[in-house]
Design a protein around this motif. Structure first.
Motif, PDB file in Angstrom:
ATOM      1  N   ARG A   2       0.817  -1.190   0.000  1.00 52.05           N
ATOM      2  CA  ARG A   2       0.000   0.000   0.000  1.00 52.05           C
ATOM      3  C   ARG A   2       0.863   1.257   0.000  1.00 52.05           C
ATOM      4  O   ARG A   2       1.977   1.259   0.497  1.00 52.05           O
ATOM      5  N   TRP A   3       0.337   2.300  -0.560  1.00 47.32           N
ATOM      6  CA  TRP A   3       1.051   3.567  -0.648  1.00 47.32           C
ATOM      7  C   TRP A   3       0.424   4.564   0.300  1.00 47.32           C
ATOM      8  O   TRP A   3      -0.767   4.528   0.565  1.00 47.32           O
ATOM      9  N   LYS A   4       1.264   5.470   0.757  1.00 49.72           N
ATOM     10  CA  LYS A   4       0.787   6.523   1.636  1.00 49.72           C
ATOM     11  C   LYS A   4       1.238   7.841   1.024  1.00 49.72           C
ATOM     12  O   LYS A   4       2.428   8.021   0.752  1.00 49.72           O
ATOM     13  N   LEU A  21       4.558   7.137  -0.719  1.00 52.33           N
ATOM     14  CA  LEU A  21       5.637   6.351  -0.145  1.00 52.33           C
ATOM     15  C   LEU A  21       5.129   4.950   0.176  1.00 52.33           C
ATOM     16  O   LEU A  21       4.024   4.794   0.685  1.00 52.33           O
ATOM     17  N   ARG A  23       6.397   1.354   2.260  1.00 54.59           N
ATOM     18  CA  ARG A  23       7.378   0.964   3.276  1.00 54.59           C
ATOM     19  C   ARG A  23       7.292  -0.548   3.481  1.00 54.59           C
ATOM     20  O   ARG A  23       6.700  -1.027   4.435  1.00 54.59           O
ATOM     21  N   GLU A  25       7.848  -4.410   4.398  1.00 47.65           N
ATOM     22  CA  GLU A  25       8.429  -5.062   5.570  1.00 47.65           C
ATOM     23  C   GLU A  25       9.078  -6.396   5.212  1.00 47.65           C
ATOM     24  O   GLU A  25       9.701  -7.023   6.047  1.00 47.65           O
ATOM     25  N   ARG A  26       8.878  -6.829   3.970  1.00 47.29           N
ATOM     26  CA  ARG A  26       9.505  -8.084   3.541  1.00 47.29           C
ATOM     27  C   ARG A  26      10.192  -7.862   2.195  1.00 47.29           C
ATOM     28  O   ARG A  26       9.711  -7.083   1.371  1.00 47.29           O
ATOM     29  N   SER A  28      10.148  -9.804  -0.252  1.00 44.18           N
ATOM     30  CA  SER A  28       9.261 -10.191  -1.348  1.00 44.18           C
ATOM     31  C   SER A  28       8.341  -9.023  -1.727  1.00 44.18           C
ATOM     32  O   SER A  28       7.996  -8.849  -2.897  1.00 44.18           O
TER      33      SER A  28
END
Lengths: 435, 251
Positions: A2-4, A21, A23, A25-26, A28
């Protein structure tokens, strides 16, 4: 995935961007982003200007990809995700007798950012730049292809110091440097003026050397400051308490000329006239300002600029003239650093060259912008160059003249990213990728 | 950290849903205390990376194992692989499809309830006898403030979490008698991949802060915590609103 959409800035806070942006977390997720929506990767936003900005576009923050994947205690090689910070690695490995071979002035810089700017540290004269200790990296190209890149590959030289223009760095294998432990033995000396400073820097045989300069001192005092020479050691020192944060943007008078002049005079006298040797935790030596979280807010809402250039050894008189110009202006902040650089650099767009490097912070005001423009011209005339990790004000023609291998770099980069999906505000402002 | 006495095996922590950023933060904090970690989830490559990272940060051991809340055959192998000593578990699994997706396909309710409630509950039910037999062990269950009151925006997820809260309450009642303990954690807004980019987030807590709160609650044997703590007050107010009024509100 997802984008923010948000506003964000570099460390100097003078230039701003609004954009999307992600961000991940993995790893993949990062790979999926580079396949579907290739965007420049940014780390912890510790570059000062717009190297980490993509106004109106998208960028991928790597800060949540910060794991140590493997470590070989026999050879000191470590594989990490690119969002790992150098401070974290230093804290983790120093007790085991290893340190990141090159550490910039803040521990909050990420490994990915350190590669993208081929950063240097207080040991550049001996150890060279960050990229010279990089064994390999995995690069996610726009379109999603994963490539392992090693020294000797043209893509390696284009990625190290390559401002994120070749793809997103997913992981990196670093060769750590042996250290004795997690404390520093530091000798601090007052240096009365410019000539003495250069002499001392040239003669120093310490592993880590850095000079603080009082950039407000003029006349006979021009170039006075404190030389710090450090070696790692083992022992017991009191670990520092929790970092303090600057809770709000400071008013303009906080760093006004009289305050800075007083501060600098006191800071100079902090070290006894005869000098001293002290023992401190490694973080206090390498990352002194990290103790004050968000110290960039001291410059108020308008932010600040850091001017950093390097000039060749024979350009020393020109550098002295630049410092005189700075001192005359009365615009300098307390943060001013002089270092001796060796020839070490690992990329086509790397900043380091053999010579002297000077870095000075200025609050973002019209006068400072004019001063920095003049300093840039001086640096160019002296055969030097401006550090792109710090720059926010230069013009493209000046910068392009300072980086002799830029066209070669641009060709590789444009081959990998023909649509310019990885361009950042810095790359556009300086037109770095033109043929 | 003082070295562990050789005769006591390190405490084991099973983290279900260990790919989440909150679980990762807890794993790092536990690694710093020298715990033995069992990192359970579906993305094995990601779990291996976290396991390697935790070993570097002081974990006595760190093992990536497969756990799928919707595949109960993955449960028993995790229990079979456990070593000696006190075993604890922290549950971070759960899924929250958008309510609109559930409205379009009500079958999504089954998966949401399995991920957020019945899957982990079934695992904990299998673990409970071991905690009783060893006379110690703590279960940390991640609930949600969404489970405190049904709201138009996410009431299926909220209902699953409410069920999980009640389950944890009963499990606490059971394990307390045998020397075990259960902590129900209700996080407010946390800065994770799940909330990244969602509008209207406020007072967002970092995963590290949540992990620190969880460990403190485990030490102090707290029963139900909100993290950050002020959410207790917010939810006290929200729960106090009479249903007659609440049904017309959109909070």
């Amino acid at each position: 995935m997802r984008w923010k959409t948000t506003d964000y800035t570099g460390w100097g806070r003078a230039l701003r961007a609004t954009g999307r942006l992600a961000r991940p977390e993995r790893l993949s997720t990062l790979a999926g982003l580079m396949r579907d929506e290739p965007s420049p990767a940014i780390g912890n936003g510790r570059s000062y200007g717009d190297a980490c900005l993509n106004d109106g576009g998208a960028a991928i923050r790597t800060v949540r990809l910060d794991r140590v994947l493997s470590f070989d205690p026999a050879t000191g090689t470590v594989e990490v995700e690119s969002g790992a910070t150098l401070g974290d690695l230093a804290r983790l490995f120093a007790p085991r007798g290893w340190l990141p071979a090159v550490m910039p002035g803040t521990g909050f810089a990420t490994v990915g950012g350190a590669i993208a700017h081929d950063v240097h540290g207080k040991n550049h004269h001996g150890a060279g730049s960050f990229g010279q200790h990089l064994r390999a990296l995995t690069l996610l190209l726009p379109g999603g292809e994963t490539r392992r890149v090693t020294p000797g590959d043209p893509l390696f030289a284009a990625t190290v110091g390559g401002l994120g223009q070749t793809g997103a760095i997913a992981t990196a294998e670093l060769q750590l440097l042996k250290c004795k432990g997690d404390v520093m033995i530091v000798t601090e000396r007052r240096i009365p003026g410019w000539d003495a400073f250069l002499e001392r820097l040239d003669a120093s045989d310490a592993t880590y050397t850095v000079g603080w300069i009082d950039a407000t001192a003029r006349g006979d005092d021009l170039g006075r400051g404190i030389l710090e020479e450090g070696e790692t050691g083992s022992g017991l020192v009191t670990q520092r308490g929790r970092a303090r944060a600057v809770p709000f943007d400071a008013p303009a008078f906080a760093l006004s000329p009289p305050v800075v002049k007083l501060f600098n005079a006191a800071y100079f006298r902090r070290v006894p006239a005869a000098g001293r040797t002290v023992v401190k935790p490694i973080q206090d030596f390498f990352f002194p300002l990290d103790r004050i979280r968000d110290w960039n807010r001291l410059y108020g809402r308008e932010g600040f600029h850091q001017f950093q250039c390097v000039v060749p050894v024979d350009g020393a008189p020109a550098l002295r003239a630049m410092l005189e110009r700075i001192a005359r202006s009365g615009l300098a902040s307390p943060l001013a650093v002089l270092k001796r650089m060796g020839p070490g650099a690992a990329g086509l767009m790397s900043f380091p060259m053999e010579g002297y490097t000077l870095a000075v912070d200025f609050a973002n005001r019209a006068g400072a912008q004019r001063l920095i423009a003049a300093l840039e011209a001086d640096a160019l005339a002296a055969g030097g160059r401006i550090y792109l990790a710090k720059d926010a004000l230069s013009k493209g023609a000046t910068i392009r003249a300072m980086y002799p291998r830029r066209a070669e770099w641009a060709e590789i980069v444009n081959g990998i990213d023909p649509e310019g999906r990885l361009e950042t505000d810095l790359v556009r402002r300086l037109d770095l990728r033109s043929a | 950290m003082p070295p562990a006495r050789p005769e006591t095996p390190p405490e084991t922590w099973i983290l279900l849903g260990a790919t989440s950023s909150m679980a990762r933060a807890l794993a790092r904090a536990l690694a710093g205390r020298g715990a033995a970690l069992v990192l359970a989830g579906r993305d094995m490559a990601d779990l291996e990376a976290t396991a390697a990272d935790c070993l570097m940060r002081g974990a006595a051991s760190a093992e990536a194992v497969r756990f799928d809340a919707r595949d109960p055959s993955t449960f028993q192998p995790i229990l079979d692989g456990l070593g000696e000593g006190v075993v604890n578990a922290a549950v971070f699994v759960g899924s929250m499809p958008p309510q609109s997706a559930i409205d379009a396909d009500p079958a999504l309710i089954d998966g949401t309830v399995t991920d957020s409630f019945t899957g982990p509950a079934r695992f904990l039910q299998m673990l409970a006898p071991l905690i009783e037999a060893r006379g110690a062990g703590c279960v940390v269950g991640l609930g949600s403030v969404a489970g405190d009151r049904g709201r138009i925006g996410n009431y299926v997820y909220g209902a699953a979490k409410a069920g999980f809260h009640t389950y944890l309450s009963g499990l606490r009642n059971r394990l307390t008698r045998a020397g075990g303990h259960v902590v129900t954690v209700k996080p407010g807004f946390t800065d994770t991949a799940m909330t990244w980019g969602i509008e209207g987030m406020f007072l967002v807590a970092s995963p590290d802060a949540v992990a620190a709160n969880i460990l403190k609650a485990v030490e102090k044997r707290r029963d139900v915590i909100y993290t950050p703590g002020f959410w207790r007050l917010i939810m006290l107010i929200i729960r106090a609103i009479p249903e007659r009024m609440f049904k017309k509100m959109s909070v």
